[in-house]
Design an enzyme around this catalytic site. Structure first.
Site, PDB file in Angstrom:
ATOM      1  N   SER A 148       0.799  -1.240   0.000  1.00 50.20           N
ATOM      2  CA  SER A 148       0.000   0.000   0.000  1.00 50.20           C
ATOM      3  C   SER A 148       0.823   1.277   0.000  1.00 50.20           C
ATOM      4  O   SER A 148       0.249   2.366  -0.135  1.00 50.20           O
ATOM      5  CB  SER A 148      -0.946   0.007   1.202  1.00 50.20           C
ATOM      6  OG  SER A 148      -1.976  -0.913   0.987  1.00 50.20           O
ATOM      7  N   LYS A 201       0.080   3.332  -2.912  1.00 51.74           N
ATOM      8  CA  LYS A 201      -1.186   4.067  -3.111  1.00 51.74           C
ATOM      9  C   LYS A 201      -1.003   5.572  -3.322  1.00 51.74           C
ATOM     10  O   LYS A 201      -1.681   6.154  -4.179  1.00 51.74           O
ATOM     11  CB  LYS A 201      -2.166   3.761  -1.974  1.00 51.74           C
ATOM     12  CG  LYS A 201      -2.694   2.314  -2.042  1.00 51.74           C
ATOM     13  CD  LYS A 201      -3.545   1.953  -0.835  1.00 51.74           C
ATOM     14  CE  LYS A 201      -4.059   0.524  -0.906  1.00 51.74           C
ATOM     15  NZ  LYS A 201      -4.661   0.083   0.366  1.00 51.74           N
ATOM     16  N   TYR A 243      -4.401  -3.269  -9.868  1.00 51.31           N
ATOM     17  CA  TYR A 243      -4.200  -3.009  -8.429  1.00 51.31           C
ATOM     18  C   TYR A 243      -3.187  -3.987  -7.814  1.00 51.31           C
ATOM     19  O   TYR A 243      -2.285  -3.593  -7.074  1.00 51.31           O
ATOM     20  CB  TYR A 243      -5.551  -3.086  -7.703  1.00 51.31           C
ATOM     21  CG  TYR A 243      -5.433  -2.979  -6.207  1.00 51.31           C
ATOM     22  CD1 TYR A 243      -5.131  -1.770  -5.594  1.00 51.31           C
ATOM     23  CD2 TYR A 243      -5.600  -4.114  -5.397  1.00 51.31           C
ATOM     24  CE1 TYR A 243      -4.990  -1.680  -4.213  1.00 51.31           C
ATOM     25  CE2 TYR A 243      -5.463  -4.026  -4.021  1.00 51.31           C
ATOM     26  CZ  TYR A 243      -5.158  -2.812  -3.434  1.00 51.31           C
ATOM     27  OH  TYR A 243      -5.015  -2.733  -2.070  1.00 51.31           O
ATOM     28  N   TYR A 265      -4.707   3.948   7.998  1.00 52.54           N
ATOM     29  CA  TYR A 265      -6.031   3.358   8.238  1.00 52.54           C
ATOM     30  C   TYR A 265      -6.570   3.787   9.592  1.00 52.54           C
ATOM     31  O   TYR A 265      -6.492   4.979   9.924  1.00 52.54           O
ATOM     32  CB  TYR A 265      -5.965   1.823   8.084  1.00 52.54           C
ATOM     33  CG  TYR A 265      -5.115   1.423   6.917  1.00 52.54           C
ATOM     34  CD1 TYR A 265      -5.515   1.750   5.615  1.00 52.54           C
ATOM     35  CD2 TYR A 265      -3.890   0.800   7.084  1.00 52.54           C
ATOM     36  CE1 TYR A 265      -4.730   1.440   4.524  1.00 52.54           C
ATOM     37  CE2 TYR A 265      -3.092   0.475   5.988  1.00 52.54           C
ATOM     38  CZ  TYR A 265      -3.524   0.804   4.718  1.00 52.54           C
ATOM     39  OH  TYR A 265      -2.735   0.500   3.649  1.00 52.54           O
ATOM     40  N   VAL A 306       1.489  -3.476   3.902  1.00 48.38           N
ATOM     41  CA  VAL A 306       1.576  -4.753   4.615  1.00 48.38           C
ATOM     42  C   VAL A 306       2.857  -5.538   4.317  1.00 48.38           C
ATOM     43  O   VAL A 306       3.097  -6.573   4.931  1.00 48.38           O
ATOM     44  CB  VAL A 306       0.351  -5.682   4.401  1.00 48.38           C
ATOM     45  CG1 VAL A 306      -0.905  -5.116   5.037  1.00 48.38           C
ATOM     46  CG2 VAL A 306       0.125  -5.981   2.928  1.00 48.38           C
TER      47      VAL A 306
HETATM   48  N1  GLN Z   1      -2.274  -5.538  -1.625  1.00 45.52           N
HETATM   49  C1  GLN Z   1      -2.693  -5.395  -0.269  1.00 45.52           C
HETATM   50  C2  GLN Z   1      -4.182  -5.655  -0.154  1.00 45.52           C
HETATM   51  O1  GLN Z   1      -4.911  -5.208  -0.963  1.00 45.52           O
HETATM   52  C3  GLN Z   1      -2.339  -4.020   0.243  1.00 45.52           C
HETATM   53  C4  GLN Z   1      -2.779  -3.774   1.653  1.00 45.52           C
HETATM   54  C5  GLN Z   1      -1.825  -2.939   2.467  1.00 45.52           C
HETATM   55  O2  GLN Z   1      -0.633  -2.859   2.180  1.00 45.52           O
HETATM   56  N2  GLN Z   1      -2.329  -2.397   3.545  1.00 45.52           N
HETATM   57  O3  GLN Z   1      -4.645  -6.283   0.758  1.00 45.52           O
END
Ligand code: GLN
Length: 304
Positions: A64, A67, A189, A240, A258
């Site tokens: 993420s 993003k 994605y 988050y 993550v």
């Molecule tokens: N590719 C991961 C997902 O969609 C990204 C989530 C993250 O890094 N918080 O679950």
């Protein structure tokens, strides 16, 4: 910013003796193959000087942390029309939550929860014949690193297990906020999340957000006002339902993933990135948050 090298060494040592709290993300099977004790910090000043320690040059799955990069890319193409399809409010829910979408009729709260990033992905998919390559080229250009690439194994691994993201995309589509085929959008994605970069490379890619929109290579990526919006969103939504906690403890705009990576920045001063794959229950790197809290506490370099 004096004695930064020494400060990073201190933080590194203190981090090494912390309890090993948290666990590696296993819901994307390929991520589980990483050494959970990996740990690196990299800091690049606005003058371009870099300090690194530990595994700061080892590439990992940015997940993420991609993003803000996809948001910046969509922002360069579509400008403020983005905000007709995605909000700018903290969600207060986990990154992969479905609950708010029902009440909010398929308009995700912000571009950094999965739902929001999937809508941004849809915008990019609509804009190009070959969106994955265009996005990769964008990341390579703003960072000045032509070898940055997708990890196809990770993308494939997430595709196989991605029930929640598939549910999210279908749900958004049912409200009319996804224009393309669900599989096509998710393919983009999963690839954007699979990009591998080191802490050092991440500080280069995020440099433009600390430098009023101008990349290290001198490219005007976004204008000043757009950069203000990007940094504001990272501050309020980058972690988050732990965005308040990160702001309270670290006091810098930032983004986590993550894969265990975090990037944070101090406008006109520096960009810093940490990597430690053990995650807390909110999906944020436990040790990364500790190290960044130590950095802004020891140096006083928080924006607050
Ligand atoms: N590719 C991961 C997902 O969609 C990204 C989530 C993250 O890094 N918080 O679950």
């Amino acid at each position: 910013m004096e004695h930064i090298e020494q400060t990073l060494q201190e933080i590194y040592k203190e981090s090494q003796v912390q309890d090993k709290i948290g666990s590696i993300a296993t819901y994307i099977p390929e991520l589980a193959t990483v050494n959970p004790d990996s740990f690196g910090i990299s800091l690049t000043t606005i003058q371009g000087k870099n300090f690194g320690i530990g595994d700061s040059e080892v590439r990992f799955s940015i997940q993420s942390v991609s993003k803000p990069l996809s948001l910046a890319f969509a922002f360069t193409i579509l400008g403020d029309t983005i905000w007709e399809r995605v909000g700018v409010e903290p969600s207060g829910t986990p990154f992969n939550s479905l609950v708010q979408l029902e009440f909010e009729k398929g308009i995700p709260r912000n571009p950094f929860i999965n739902a929001g990033a999937i809508v941004i992905a849809d915008m990019i998919v609509s804009s190009f014949e070959n969106p994955k390559q265009e996005f990769l080229d964008f990341v390579r250009k703003i960072s000045g690193i032509p070898t940055i690439d997708f990890d196809l194994k990770v993308a494939q691994s997430e595709k196989k297990e991605g029930c929640r993201n598939t549910a999210l995309a279908n749900f958004i589509k049912s409200f009319g906020n996804l224009k393309n085929d669900v599989d096509l959008v998710l393919d983009f994605y999963f690839h954007q999340c699979s990009i591998t970069m080191s802490c050092h490379e991440l500080t280069k890619a995020f440099y433009f957000l600390a430098n009023e929109g101008v990349s290290m290579s001198g490219m005007q990526v976004l204008d000043k006002s757009q950069v203000k919006r990007m940094n504001a969103l990272m501050q309020t939504c980058g972690f988050y339902d732990e965005s308040g906690e990160f702001t309270y403890r670290v006091g810098l705009p930032g983004k986590s993933g993550v894969g265990g990576g975090i990037v944070a920045l101090f406008p006109k001063e520096f960009i810093v990135s940490t990597w430690s794959p053990r995650l807390n229950s909110n999906g944020n790197s436990e040790l990364g948050m500790f190290a960044l809290e130590q950095l802004t506490t020891k140096t006083g370099m928080s924006i607050f």
